[in-house]
Design an enzyme around this catalytic site. Structure first.
Site, short mmCIF file in Angstrom:
data_model
loop_
_atom_site.label_atom_id
_atom_site.label_comp_id
_atom_site.label_asym_id
_atom_site.label_seq_id
_atom_site.Cartn_x
_atom_site.Cartn_y
_atom_site.Cartn_z
N SER A 63 0.80 -1.24 0.00
CA SER A 63 0.00 0.00 0.00
C SER A 63 0.83 1.28 0.00
CB SER A 63 -0.93 0.01 1.21
OG SER A 63 -2.00 -0.86 0.98
N LYS A 66 0.31 3.43 -2.91
CA LYS A 66 -0.90 4.23 -3.13
C LYS A 66 -0.66 5.73 -3.29
CE LYS A 66 -3.92 0.80 -0.90
NZ LYS A 66 -4.55 0.41 0.38
N TYR A 188 -3.53 -3.07 -10.37
CA TYR A 188 -3.34 -2.56 -9.00
C TYR A 188 -2.46 -3.51 -8.19
CZ TYR A 188 -4.51 -2.15 -4.04
OH TYR A 188 -4.42 -2.08 -2.67
N VAL A 257 1.34 -3.66 3.80
CA VAL A 257 1.06 -4.89 4.53
C VAL A 257 2.26 -5.86 4.54
CG1 VAL A 257 0.03 -6.28 2.69
CG2 VAL A 257 -0.97 -6.33 4.97
N1 GLN Z 1 -2.00 -5.34 -2.03
C1 GLN Z 1 -2.60 -5.20 -0.72
C2 GLN Z 1 -4.10 -5.27 -0.84
O1 GLN Z 1 -4.64 -4.68 -1.74
C3 GLN Z 1 -2.16 -3.91 -0.12
C4 GLN Z 1 -2.74 -3.71 1.25
C5 GLN Z 1 -1.84 -2.99 2.20
O2 GLN Z 1 -0.63 -2.91 2.00
N2 GLN Z 1 -2.38 -2.51 3.28
O3 GLN Z 1 -4.76 -5.90 -0.06
#
Ligand code: GLN
Length: 429
Positions: A63, A66, A188, A257
């Site tokens: 994430s 993002k 994504y 994550v």
């Molecule tokens: N690729 C992970 C997801 O979409 C990213 C989530 C995260 O890093 N919090 O669930």
């Protein structure tokens, strides 16, 4: 000399190394990560990187991608176009919440999956591959080296992507997605699977801290874009722990994550920590602790006003009647410094005396300060003064001002103060 910064960072890892939390396992490939990995890096705006611990271990960005993809969407579509589709309100929800704003149908912000999937789809490109390619290219420019996708993690997440698919189909029902939702999720997940080290992340964060300029001076992101991205990171970057984070750490941040966590201190540094065990909000447990300690040790909290401003404004002491007065400024000339200068100028009596404004120790004149200073010069002139500027570096170019009386039939009349290299030259003129 051994770099004290690296020793400090190594010490930090020792202090913050308690092994609480659990590695994310909803992506099978992440479940196998070594939970004991721990690294920290700090990157300055001029490209110096300090690190300690497992600084060369690669992990997926997840994430933390993002904010950077959001930046690209704004670059490609314009801010208004992106705001129409994705709001900027903290959701207080978990990162993978399946929800939209009831009144507008927009994802609440670009830091939760719903908003991030929408932002990914707003990146220009004919198909998913082209979009992902452009995105990886941007991340590489920010990191200062060629980055690539970890295909194993990518395949692994794709095979368990039902929740993100659900979010994407939901976005399609409200018209936010027009492309094939499965294709968008694929892209994504590719962006989330880019492989980085903690040093790469610190470098990427440092470009945000530098208003979008890389250490070699090339502009990677527009200043308006970085401001938007950092604002959203500050309010939404840590999911449902964002308020707690902003009050304790006080640095715009984003977690991933896989255990990565970045922080951006505008105008100062980019910081990154990596440790895979996560807390109940999905943020790296050691990462959060490390940032708390760093922020406290180094006084990095954004809301803590610096004790002494870097800029100095010297208002002239009373002098012999006909001696010119010298108003001196040093450092950065922003709103508050310009206000001090204007206050000093206001004290000048209405006569034809010479007023010197000395800018030779200023390194930057912000636009608002320029406008305020020119207004000061204009009023001094109308009062009858001769204004002399000491501005060897040309920080106040074209200082001409319109001194005509207000009224329809007065032709405009310009006044241009003389510019000198030194105060002595200005006084001798
Ligand atoms: N690729 C992970 C997801 O979409 C990213 C989530 C995260 O890093 N919090 O669930």
């Amino acid at each position: 000399m051994k770099a004290p910064m690296n020793d400090y960072l190594a010490e930090l890892l020792e202090i913050c190394g308690e092994d609480d939390g659990a590695v994310a396992d909803y992506i099978p490939e992440l479940a196998g990560a070594d939970p004991d990995r721990f690294a920290v890096a700090i990157a300055t705006l001029d490209g110096q990187v300090y690190s300690a611990g497992d600084a060369d271990v690669e992990f997926t960005i997840q994430s933390i991608s993002k904010p950077f993809t959001y930046a690209m969407a704004i670059h490609d579509q314009g801010l208004a176009g992106v705001l129409e589709r994705i709001d900027v309100e903290p959701s207080g929800d978990a990162f993978n919440e399946i929800s939209l704003e009831p009144s507008t149908g927009r994802p609440r912000n670009p830091m939760i999956n719903a908003g991030a999937i929408a932002a990914h789809a707003l990146v220009a490109g004919d198909d998913a591959d082209k979009r992902s390619e452009r995105i990886v290219d941007l991340y590489s420019r920010l990191a200062g080296r060629d980055l690539s996708v970890d295909e194993q993690v990518f395949e692994s997440e794709l095979s368990t992507s039902d929740r993100n698919m659900a979010i994407a189909y939901m976005l399609k029902t409200v018209g936010t997605l027009t492309d094939d939702p499965a294709d968008v999720v694929r892209g994504y997940i590719r962006q989330c699977s880019v492989s980085v080290t903690v040093e790469d992340l610190a470098r990427m964060a440092s470009v945000l801290a530098a208003n979008g300029v890389a250490p070699d001076g090339t502009r990677v992101l527009e200043p308006g874009v970085t401001r938007q991205v950092l604002s959203v990171m500050a309010t939404c970057g840590m999911y449902d722990a964002a308020g707690d984070w902003l009050t304790t750490v006080g640095i715009p941040a984003k977690s991933g994550v896989a255990g990565g966590l970045i922080g951006v201190l505008p105008g100062q540094v980019g910081i990154a920590v990596f440790s895979p065990r996560l807390d109940e909000h999905g943020n790296s447990s050691r990462g959060v602790r490390t940032f708390e300690k760093l922020s406290a040790d180094m006084g990095l909290h954004l809301m803590e006003a610096p004790e002494s401003a870097r800029s100095v404004v010297r208002v002239p002491k009373a002098q012999a009647d006909d001696a010119p007065s010298v108003h001196e400024v040093a450092g950065d000339l922003r709103f508050i410094e310009a206000e001090r200068v204007l206050r000093g100028l206001e004290a000048e009596p209405e006569d034809d005396g010479v007023v010197v404004i000395d800018l030779h120790r200023v390194h930057r004149v912000h636009d608002v300060a320029r406008r305020m200073l020119l207004e000061g010069i204009r009023r001094l002139r109308i009062d009858g003064h001769e204004v002399r500027l000491v501005d060897p570096d040309g920080l106040l170019p074209d200082p001409d001002v319109d001194v005509s009386e207000p009224g329809d039939d007065t032709p405009s009349e310009d006044y241009t103060p003389q510019v000198f290299d030194t105060v002595d030259d200005a006084l001798d003129a």
